[in-house]
Scaffold this active site. Structure first.
Site, short mmCIF file in Angstrom:
data_model
loop_
_atom_site.label_atom_id
_atom_site.label_comp_id
_atom_site.label_asym_id
_atom_site.label_seq_id
_atom_site.Cartn_x
_atom_site.Cartn_y
_atom_site.Cartn_z
N ILE A 1 -14.08 -4.38 9.76
CA ILE A 1 -14.33 -3.00 7.88
C ILE A 1 -14.86 -1.96 8.36
O ILE A 1 -14.75 -1.15 6.95
CB ILE A 1 -14.55 -4.48 6.94
CG1 ILE A 1 -16.60 -4.48 7.75
CG2 ILE A 1 -14.88 -5.49 7.58
CD1 ILE A 1 -17.35 -4.80 6.05
N ASN B 1 -17.77 -12.09 4.07
CA ASN B 1 -19.15 -11.55 4.95
C ASN B 1 -19.16 -10.51 5.94
O ASN B 1 -20.66 -10.88 6.31
CB ASN B 1 -19.14 -13.17 6.03
CG ASN B 1 -19.70 -13.51 6.86
OD1 ASN B 1 -20.97 -14.01 6.34
ND2 ASN B 1 -19.34 -13.31 7.67
N LYS C 1 -33.07 -4.77 13.17
CA LYS C 1 -34.18 -5.57 13.02
C LYS C 1 -35.50 -5.44 13.23
O LYS C 1 -35.01 -4.14 13.11
CB LYS C 1 -33.93 -5.73 15.09
CG LYS C 1 -32.98 -6.86 16.04
CD LYS C 1 -33.05 -8.26 15.37
CE LYS C 1 -31.91 -9.36 15.54
NZ LYS C 1 -30.94 -9.44 15.44
N ALA D 1 -32.83 -0.61 4.27
CA ALA D 1 -31.88 -0.15 3.90
C ALA D 1 -30.63 -1.54 4.19
O ALA D 1 -30.11 -1.14 3.50
CB ALA D 1 -30.79 0.29 6.01
N TYR D 2 -30.97 -2.46 4.54
CA TYR D 2 -30.44 -3.68 4.85
C TYR D 2 -29.93 -3.98 3.45
O TYR D 2 -29.26 -4.28 2.88
CB TYR D 2 -30.58 -5.04 5.44
CG TYR D 2 -29.80 -6.28 5.54
CD1 TYR D 2 -28.43 -6.19 5.80
CD2 TYR D 2 -30.95 -7.56 4.41
CE1 TYR D 2 -28.17 -7.25 5.68
CE2 TYR D 2 -30.25 -8.42 4.86
CZ TYR D 2 -28.22 -8.38 5.19
OH TYR D 2 -27.94 -9.93 5.08
N GLY D 3 -31.88 -3.81 2.75
CA GLY D 3 -31.85 -4.50 1.03
C GLY D 3 -30.83 -3.37 0.16
O GLY D 3 -30.77 -3.92 -0.84
N VAL D 4 -31.21 -2.40 0.20
CA VAL D 4 -30.39 -1.48 -0.22
C VAL D 4 -29.09 -1.39 -0.09
O VAL D 4 -27.78 -1.46 -1.31
CB VAL D 4 -30.66 0.09 -0.44
CG1 VAL D 4 -29.73 1.62 -0.84
CG2 VAL D 4 -31.77 0.63 -0.49
N ARG E 1 -30.43 -19.03 10.64
CA ARG E 1 -30.68 -19.22 12.08
C ARG E 1 -28.80 -18.33 12.40
O ARG E 1 -28.10 -19.38 12.94
CB ARG E 1 -31.17 -20.34 12.73
CG ARG E 1 -32.23 -21.10 11.97
CD ARG E 1 -32.88 -22.10 13.38
NE ARG E 1 -31.96 -23.02 12.80
CZ ARG E 1 -32.09 -24.05 12.04
NH1 ARG E 1 -33.61 -23.85 11.31
NH2 ARG E 1 -31.58 -24.39 11.45
N THR E 2 -29.54 -16.79 12.77
CA THR E 2 -28.16 -15.99 13.58
C THR E 2 -28.21 -15.58 14.35
O THR E 2 -29.66 -15.29 14.01
CB THR E 2 -27.17 -15.86 12.62
OG1 THR E 2 -28.40 -15.29 11.60
CG2 THR E 2 -26.51 -17.09 11.10
#
Length: 276
Positions: A63, A89, A95, A192-195, A231-232
């Protein structure tokens, strides 16, 4: 051209994506495409499903690469004349203890999670057939990140009239602000993930609105959802849900009956519409 219904799941060679493909192979009445950046890993996942007696097909998709997205678009157009179910997805997360500079994390995370997802939507939404379903996998983290934004940003992200261009501008500004070291001062949270997931949730709301304006009679349902803490490789071994449990809400939204008129343009977790 095949008249068989077709479903595509992005980023689905492992984790929640693979569990979504697994469930769709059992429940979706048509062809299910598992996609991955790496063809080797994708084929391996398809073989694993075959070992379970499930029949998935593979198509390469990165992507982050517009050519790759367009190759999938052309293939779907040519072979099926469109698409019935799209589950966005694919996503990445650094991390918690990663020492990569925050500005780099912001740029890399938004490139895939927001801009990559948006590019897939831009190319594939026009192909979605009447009564089709689109599921953008977001996260509950988008809600907590939203609450950590300044009042002004919260109002923009909750607005029912925000445009895609305005959203893109805000997502771009976040990356720029992290590079200048002023993101906190400008009202952004330290995630950054949250935004990136705020971007996915708000993008879904905008897209649903556009579908209402331009293709109301096609009865397409488009939603964002949170699979939960799963759990990934991304969330780690301490998470509370198995990938199969994480797949439940995305699959529920992907398989809404054709006479359903909702949810649409919502943020859904545990099969329940949440307030944004």
């Amino acid at each position: 051209m095949s008249s068989v219904p077709v479903a595509v799941v992005t980023g689905s060679n492992k984790g929640i994506g693979l569990a979504i493909v697994q469930a769709l192979c059992k429940q979706f009445p048509g062809d299910v495409y598992l996609t991955a950046r790496d063809p080797g890993r994708g084929q391996e996942a398809v073989a694993k499903l075959q070992g379970e007696g499930l029949h998935a097909l593979f198509h390469q998709l990165d992507i982050d690469d517009l050519q790759s997205i367009r190759a999938l678009r052309d293939f779907l157009k040519e072979k099926y004349g469109g698409l019935n179910v799209l589950v966005n997805n694919a996503g990445i997360a650094f991390k918690v203890h990663d020492t990569t500079p925050f500005a780099v994390q912001a740029e890399v995370t938004l490139k895939t999670n927001f801009f990559g997802t948006r590019n897939v939507c831009t190319e594939l939404l026009p192909l979605v057939k009447p009564y089709g379903k689109v599921v953008n996998v977001s996260s509950m983290v988008s809600c907590s990140a939203l609450r950590s934004c300044s009042q002004e940003l919260q109002e923009k992200f909750r607005s029912d009239t925000i445009t895609e261009d305005e959203l893109v501008e805000l997502m771009t500004k976040f990356v720029e602000d992290t590079k200048k070291g002023v993101h906190n001062k400008e009202g952004w949270p330290n995630t950054a993930y949250g935004v990136s997931k705020i971007g996915v949730t708000v993008l879904s709301r905008i897209q649903a609105r556009m579908l209402n304006e331009k293709r109301k009679s096609d009865h397409i349902l488009l939603n964002a959802c949170c699979p939960g803490w799963v759990r990934t490789d991304m969330a780690g071994p301490k998470a509370t849900k198995s990938p199969e449990e994480g797949a439940e809400t995305p699959v529920y939204l992907a398989l809404l009956p054709s006479d359903a008129d909702g949810p649409h343009g919502q943020f859904v977790s545990d099969k329940t519409v949440r307030t944004w």
